[in-house]
Scaffold this motif. Structure first.
Motif, short mmCIF file in Angstrom:
data_model
loop_
_atom_site.label_atom_id
_atom_site.label_comp_id
_atom_site.label_asym_id
_atom_site.label_seq_id
_atom_site.Cartn_x
_atom_site.Cartn_y
_atom_site.Cartn_z
N VAL A 47 70.69 -75.48 21.12
CA VAL A 47 69.64 -76.34 21.68
C VAL A 47 69.08 -75.74 22.97
N ALA A 48 69.98 -75.30 23.87
CA ALA A 48 69.51 -74.84 25.18
C ALA A 48 68.55 -73.65 25.05
N PRO A 49 68.91 -72.58 24.30
CA PRO A 49 67.96 -71.46 24.20
C PRO A 49 66.66 -71.84 23.51
N LEU A 50 66.73 -72.67 22.46
CA LEU A 50 65.49 -73.01 21.75
C LEU A 50 64.56 -73.82 22.65
N LEU A 51 65.14 -74.80 23.35
CA LEU A 51 64.34 -75.62 24.27
C LEU A 51 63.70 -74.73 25.33
N ALA A 52 64.53 -73.85 25.93
CA ALA A 52 64.02 -72.99 26.99
C ALA A 52 62.95 -72.06 26.46
N ALA A 53 63.16 -71.53 25.23
CA ALA A 53 62.20 -70.57 24.68
C ALA A 53 60.82 -71.19 24.55
N PHE A 54 60.78 -72.44 24.08
CA PHE A 54 59.47 -73.04 23.90
C PHE A 54 58.92 -73.63 25.19
N ALA A 55 59.79 -73.79 26.21
CA ALA A 55 59.31 -74.29 27.50
C ALA A 55 58.79 -73.16 28.38
N ILE A 56 59.19 -71.92 28.09
CA ILE A 56 58.82 -70.80 28.97
C ILE A 56 57.30 -70.65 29.15
N PRO A 57 56.51 -70.71 28.08
CA PRO A 57 55.06 -70.56 28.30
C PRO A 57 54.51 -71.60 29.28
N LEU A 58 55.07 -72.83 29.25
CA LEU A 58 54.62 -73.84 30.21
C LEU A 58 55.10 -73.52 31.61
N LEU A 59 56.41 -73.14 31.69
CA LEU A 59 56.99 -72.90 33.01
C LEU A 59 56.31 -71.75 33.72
N THR A 60 55.86 -70.73 32.96
CA THR A 60 55.20 -69.60 33.62
C THR A 60 53.90 -70.02 34.27
N LYS A 61 53.31 -71.12 33.80
CA LYS A 61 52.10 -71.62 34.46
C LYS A 61 52.43 -72.11 35.88
N LEU A 62 53.65 -72.69 36.01
CA LEU A 62 54.04 -73.22 37.31
C LEU A 62 54.54 -72.12 38.23
N TYR A 63 55.37 -71.21 37.68
CA TYR A 63 56.00 -70.20 38.51
C TYR A 63 56.01 -68.90 37.74
N LYS B 37 50.97 -55.65 31.91
CA LYS B 37 49.90 -56.61 32.18
C LYS B 37 49.83 -57.69 31.10
N GLY B 38 49.21 -58.80 31.45
CA GLY B 38 48.92 -59.83 30.47
C GLY B 38 50.10 -60.68 30.05
N GLY B 39 51.15 -60.70 30.89
CA GLY B 39 52.26 -61.60 30.58
C GLY B 39 53.00 -61.26 29.31
N VAL B 40 53.01 -59.97 28.92
CA VAL B 40 53.68 -59.58 27.69
C VAL B 40 55.19 -59.80 27.80
N VAL B 41 55.71 -59.67 29.04
CA VAL B 41 57.14 -59.82 29.26
C VAL B 41 57.63 -61.18 28.77
N LYS B 42 56.75 -62.18 28.94
CA LYS B 42 57.06 -63.54 28.50
C LYS B 42 57.52 -63.54 27.04
N TYR B 43 56.74 -62.85 26.17
CA TYR B 43 57.08 -62.86 24.75
C TYR B 43 58.38 -62.12 24.50
N TYR B 44 58.55 -61.03 25.24
CA TYR B 44 59.80 -60.28 25.07
C TYR B 44 61.00 -61.16 25.38
N GLU B 45 60.93 -61.89 26.52
CA GLU B 45 62.08 -62.71 26.92
C GLU B 45 62.32 -63.83 25.91
N ILE B 46 61.23 -64.46 25.43
CA ILE B 46 61.39 -65.57 24.48
C ILE B 46 62.07 -65.07 23.22
N LEU B 47 61.55 -63.95 22.67
CA LEU B 47 62.08 -63.45 21.41
C LEU B 47 63.53 -63.01 21.56
N GLN B 48 63.81 -62.34 22.69
CA GLN B 48 65.17 -61.86 22.93
C GLN B 48 66.15 -63.03 22.96
N MET B 49 65.78 -64.11 23.67
CA MET B 49 66.67 -65.26 23.79
C MET B 49 66.85 -65.93 22.44
#
Lengths: 130, 493
Positions: B10-26, B105-117
């Protein structure tokens, strides 16, 4: 409607064979496309056809002669013995979603491959080898 | 708060789908959140392992549907050990890759981290689930994330490796579905404990057919010969932390799925010999292919397949000591191969030449990383002061207890091949003369901490293996005790 049911009961063996046969034919057609076709998109289509065949096989296995859909409704609370097996249908729903995701990903990879190699012919894409 | 195995998923799945939102904040949330989640997994995995060892098997019922009907998560000493291992390595790999591509550039790291987790979460799911179809779903999660990560770099040829992997992976999933279908029609259940209970009344022909489909499907995931052609390409084209994850997490989950199906579900005689033969061919072919490689990451990938072959051999021998050795080797393989990929990627990063020639004279540029690479290379071949020695030692002893002398000779000969290509790499680092520029990319502090942690583990376990053997021995006996597993799951109604 009763005529249809009579017809159905009369030829039920034939229909069973037809359903299972279709499922296996679909799997074989898909395998043929995946193994022998050269175009990347055709290979992806083959994968989808294999998936369809497997899903049909699942539903066919769960089918019970003269049964209804596995849905409880008012006035029909004790209909469980007359229902088809719901588990394979639930599995197929999950498998369809997964198959959809894989197909979408495969097509996006095909686009990437086409941009990189300027061809969609699998024989000309072979920069990675032993 | 009550800790339960559900948190792993649950924790990784929740975090994975929350990351795109959280990156807007920080802005840095994409890199920090996976670390927090993976660290949380490490904490609960240690806590749960203590509970399992003290109170026996944990059988987590999902949504109130008791085991034969609903999905259940099972933590036996074996699965608890593997989840702990996978969580710790997942966290270490995150630490290593913390500063990975932050300039992209372009926040690609975001996708890498989500997929990795999600790949790590999916692998843990494969390990802890007690339901056959659920296992299929988790294997697909691992698969889809792995295909995407393989094709992560646009400029490299990742798409080709990714497409190859996807093709083989979806054929594997088709076979897995067919095998599950056969099992379901014969036993009327998908719960692994109940299947094991009812397997006795299944006709032999159906059993063999299902077994063959399982071997094909899971053999692809577990990199078993001849179904492992995807592996070297995927390992080579993926980003380096992902290559380490393939070796340390994904292949472990694949081997686990294969072993769980063969040991718990089936009781077909002869399958152990099949494992030994196929494991040996896997190992031999992979090591011979490794010696001919000119590319460092491909060489490590083939070596990885070879190690999995040895794990399969040890599971095939099947005595308690052999299974003990096999689990020990899974641990060693995960730790050492991650360290090799981590250090190896710095050599590649610094030399612009992905081939082995790029290693020439590296010890002047990167003395610390070179030392760690050599340590890992010696450990994986099985030199005595390191942990790799003990796993190979136990497997050889168990083979000699079973009077399998040819097997011992074979394993030792293959070890010589292994020794040759690892020594060649280490020799290039220390003795080849090459004009070198200054270091362009020094290893960052977090990567150094991650690599040192793994190296320390290799040395400590090598000198004092008793700190780990207690857990391993519990894990081995829990895997072999099938009746206990069935009773614990179905008895707790």
């Amino acid at each position: 409607m009763t005529e249809f049911n009579d017809l159905f009961i009369k030829y039920k063996d034939l229909i069973t064979i037809a359903v299972y046969g279709t499922a296996i034919m679909l799997i074989l057609i898909g395998l043929y496309a995946v193994l022998l076709k050269k175009h990347l998109v055709k290979i992806v289509i083959g994968l989808s056809i294999i998936d369809a065949g497997v899903h049909l096989l699942f539903v066919a296995v769960g089918y019970i002669q003269n049964s209804t859909a596995p849905i409880f409704s008012p006035g029909n609370e004790y209909a469980a013995p007359k229902m088809v097996d719901p588990v394979p249908q639930a599995l197929v729903l999950t498998a369809i979603v997964i198959g959809f995701a894989v197909t979408a990903l495969a097509l996006s990879l095909v686009i990437r491959l086409y941009k990189h190699h300027h061809t969609a012919n699998i024989d000309q894409i072979k920069s990675l080898k032993w | 708060m009550v800790i339960s195995p559900v948190h792993y998923i649950v924790a990784p799945l929740l975090a994975a789908f929350a990351i795109p939102l959280l990156t807007k904040l920080y802005k840095d949330a994409a890199r920090l959140v996976p670390g927090i989640v993976l660290f949380y997994n490490v904490v609960i995995s240690f806590e749960l392992m203590q509970q399992v060892l003290k109170n026996g098997i944990i059988n987590e019922v999902i949504a109130g549907w008791k085991p034969p009907w609903g999905i259940n998560l099972v933590l036996t000493p074996f699965t608890a050990f593997l989840t702990t291992m996978v969580s710790v390595l997942g966290f270490t790999i995150w630490l290593y890759g913390f500063r990975f591509k932050r300039t992209l550039k372009g926040g690609v790291v975001k996708y890498y981290e989500i997929l990795q987790m999600m790949m790590i979460a999916g692998s843990i799911g494969v390990i802890i689930t007690g339901d056959l179809f659920n296992m299929f779903v988790f294997i697909e999660i691992v698969g889809i994330t792995a295909y995407s990560l393989t094709a992560f770099y646009r400029e490299r040829n990742g798409a080709e490796a990714g497409f190859k992997y996807l093709l083989i992976g979806s054929l594997a999933s088709t076979f897995l579905l067919l095998a599950i279908l056969i099992i379901y029609t014969q036993t009327g259940t998908l719960n692994m404990a109940q299947i094991a209970e009812r397997m006795g009344s299944v006709p032999q022909s159906m059993k063999i057919t299902a077994l063959i489909f399982f071997l094909i499907a899971l053999g692809i995931e577990a990199e078993m010969f001849p179904l492992n052609a995807w592996a070297p390409d995927a390992y080579e084209q993926a980003p380096s932390p992902t290559s380490a994850t393939f070796a340390a997490v994904v292949s472990i989950a694949g081997v686990y799925a294969l072993v769980r199906v063969l040991f718990t579900l089936f009781d077909v005689s002869g399958v152990h010999n099949y494992l030994i033969v196929m494991g040996f061919i896997t190992m031999l072919v992979a090591e011979i292919a490794a010696i001919t490689q000119k590319n460092l990451k491909r060489m490590l990938a083939y070596s990885s397949i070879g190690q999995v072959g040895l794990v399969l051999i040890a599971f095939g021998i099947g005595s308690k000591l052999a299974v003990f050795g096999a689990i020990f080797l899974m641990l060693n393989h995960a730790v050492i191969k991650s360290l090799l990929f981590m250090t190896g990627s710095y050599f590649i990063y610094n030399s612009d030449d992905k081939r082995l020639v790029g290693l020439n004279g590296m010890h002047k540029q990167l003395p610390y990383v070179s030392a760690l690479f050599s340590l890992a290379a010696f450990a994986i071949v099985g030199f005595p002061p390191f942990s790799g020695f003990w796993s190979k030692f136990y497997i050889l002893i168990s083979a000699s207890n079973q009077k399998m002398m040819y097997l011992i000779i074979g394993i030792l000969l293959v070890t010589i091949i292994e020794l040759v290509y690892y020594l060649r790499a280490v020799g290039r680092i220390y003795f080849a003369k090459e004009e070198m520029d200054d270091v362009a990319h020094k290893p960052s502090l977090n990567a150094l901490v991650a690599m040192s942690f793994l190296a320390l583990f290799i040395i400590i376990v090598g000198i004092y293996p008793d700190i780990i053997t207690g857990y391993l021995s519990d894990a081995a006996s829990s895997l072999l005790d099938k009746m206990h597993y069935v009773q614990q799951i179905l008895g707790s109604k």
